[in-house]
Enzyme design. Structure first.
Site, PDB file in Angstrom:
ATOM      1  N   ASP A  41       0.941  -1.342   0.001  1.00 52.23           N
ATOM      2  CA  ASP A  41       0.070  -0.091   0.049  1.00 52.23           C
ATOM      3  C   ASP A  41       1.015   1.135  -0.084  1.00 52.23           C
ATOM      4  O   ASP A  41       0.443   2.402  -0.062  1.00 52.23           O
ATOM      5  CB  ASP A  41      -1.042   0.031   1.270  1.00 52.23           C
ATOM      6  CG  ASP A  41      -0.655  -0.137   2.385  1.00 52.23           C
ATOM      7  OD1 ASP A  41       0.878  -0.209   2.593  1.00 52.23           O
ATOM      8  OD2 ASP A  41      -1.189   0.057   3.687  1.00 52.23           O
ATOM      9  N   SER A  42       2.276   1.253   0.042  1.00 50.06           N
ATOM     10  CA  SER A  42       3.118   2.159  -0.248  1.00 50.06           C
ATOM     11  C   SER A  42       2.948   2.853  -1.474  1.00 50.06           C
ATOM     12  O   SER A  42       3.570   4.113  -1.869  1.00 50.06           O
ATOM     13  CB  SER A  42       4.562   1.562  -0.234  1.00 50.06           C
ATOM     14  OG  SER A  42       4.895   0.448  -0.847  1.00 50.06           O
ATOM     15  N   ASP A  80      -0.882  -6.288   0.247  1.00 52.32           N
ATOM     16  CA  ASP A  80      -1.436  -5.672   1.396  1.00 52.32           C
ATOM     17  C   ASP A  80      -2.978  -5.572   1.668  1.00 52.32           C
ATOM     18  O   ASP A  80      -3.516  -4.952   0.374  1.00 52.32           O
ATOM     19  CB  ASP A  80      -0.640  -4.029   1.370  1.00 52.32           C
ATOM     20  CG  ASP A  80       0.673  -4.010   2.195  1.00 52.32           C
ATOM     21  OD1 ASP A  80       0.765  -5.213   2.865  1.00 52.32           O
ATOM     22  OD2 ASP A  80       1.420  -3.267   1.840  1.00 52.32           O
ATOM     23  N   LYS A 109      -1.472  -9.363   3.469  1.00 52.45           N
ATOM     24  CA  LYS A 109      -0.681  -9.228   4.568  1.00 52.45           C
ATOM     25  C   LYS A 109      -1.471  -8.019   5.397  1.00 52.45           C
ATOM     26  O   LYS A 109      -2.139  -7.133   4.636  1.00 52.45           O
ATOM     27  CB  LYS A 109       0.626  -8.382   4.139  1.00 52.45           C
ATOM     28  CG  LYS A 109       1.377  -7.908   5.242  1.00 52.45           C
ATOM     29  CD  LYS A 109       2.847  -7.550   4.876  1.00 52.45           C
ATOM     30  CE  LYS A 109       3.100  -6.096   4.169  1.00 52.45           C
ATOM     31  NZ  LYS A 109       2.618  -4.888   5.170  1.00 52.45           N
ATOM     32  N   GLU A 111      -1.506  -5.559   8.902  1.00 50.30           N
ATOM     33  CA  GLU A 111      -0.782  -4.781  10.070  1.00 50.30           C
ATOM     34  C   GLU A 111      -1.263  -5.184  11.540  1.00 50.30           C
ATOM     35  O   GLU A 111      -2.588  -4.551  11.574  1.00 50.30           O
ATOM     36  CB  GLU A 111      -0.618  -3.413   9.744  1.00 50.30           C
ATOM     37  CG  GLU A 111       0.219  -3.139   8.423  1.00 50.30           C
ATOM     38  CD  GLU A 111       0.372  -1.579   8.192  1.00 50.30           C
ATOM     39  OE1 GLU A 111       0.343  -0.705   8.992  1.00 50.30           O
ATOM     40  OE2 GLU A 111       1.074  -1.008   7.087  1.00 50.30           O
ATOM     41  N   GLU A 175       9.115  -4.080  10.798  1.00 50.03           N
ATOM     42  CA  GLU A 175       9.443  -2.486  10.240  1.00 50.03           C
ATOM     43  C   GLU A 175      10.054  -1.594  11.267  1.00 50.03           C
ATOM     44  O   GLU A 175       9.447  -1.414  12.270  1.00 50.03           O
ATOM     45  CB  GLU A 175       8.310  -2.143   9.370  1.00 50.03           C
ATOM     46  CG  GLU A 175       8.565  -0.570   8.979  1.00 50.03           C
ATOM     47  CD  GLU A 175       7.537  -0.264   7.896  1.00 50.03           C
ATOM     48  OE1 GLU A 175       7.627   0.925   7.504  1.00 50.03           O
ATOM     49  OE2 GLU A 175       6.459  -0.941   7.982  1.00 50.03           O
TER      50      GLU A 175
END
Length: 207
Positions: A41-42, A80, A109, A111, A175
């Protein structure tokens, strides 16, 4: 699933190589060299100049992932799940199924640790492979700060890592955490750790 088994088997044997891709042309190059290709999602910051990944939508992730899928033949493709798409197990399952069906990716993925444990468990029970993500959490952290210097942070990250392993994730992204903590977490769990600014003490790197 064979790709995931091969990835787990690399722990303590050889380093895992992972990079992000947002389109077919880049993905087709990375596929020759990477164990994992992540559609991150970056892309919100990299491609759209967003100030936060929180502005990235599910539809954006799906469209870019469809493009990446065309370029990935060998690597494990992970997508993501964006902000506010897995707030509870029901929502997580609905959106993960949508991502998998529309993009044909290998895994998703998410978070977080204890807070999203039930959502992760639900996905795995429904045979959706999950990669975890601990340490700095861009979707929810208001400030980008290095993690793991405080004892409380170290204990929480280790506890969450063991919790995610118990839930059934096949690997965990760490991270921006302190190098000795990255080393300790990597030794304490039986699944690979993938570092983003978390030193070379992890089982692999993602950039």
């Amino acid at each position: 699933m064979d790709k995931i088994k091969k990835l787990i088997a690399k722990k303590n044997k050889s380093k895992i190589v992972s990079l992000t891709a947002y389109s077919k042309n880049i993905a087709s190059v990375l596929d020759n060299y990477c164990d994992i290709v992540l559609v991150g999602d970056s892309l919100g910051s990299v491609l759209y100049n967003y100030k936060s990944t929180r502005l990235v939508t599910l539809d954006m992730m799906i469209e870019h992932s469809k493009s990446v899928r065309m370029g990935v033949k060998k690597a494990l493709m992970v997508v993501d799940m964006p902000h506010n798409t897995y707030r509870n197990p029901k929502e997580a399952l609905k959106n993960a199924k949508k991502i998998i069906s529309k993009t044909k990716c290998d895994a998703v993925k998410l978070e977080g640790g204890k807070k999203i444990y039930n959502s992760i468990q639900t996905l795995i029970k429904n045979k959706i492979p999950v990669m975890g993500h601990l340490g700095l959490l861009p979707q929810s952290d208001k400030t980008f700060k290095f993690k793991g210097k405080k004892k409380s942070e170290r204990e929480k990250i280790l506890k969450d890592a063991k919790l995610l392993e118990r839930a059934g994730v096949f690997s965990i992204v760490l991270e921006c955490i302190e190098s000795s903590l990255a080393k300790y977490v990597t030794k304490q769990i039986n699944i690979p750790t993938i570092g983003i600014g978390a030193s070379n003490n992890c089982d692999g790197q993602i950039l």
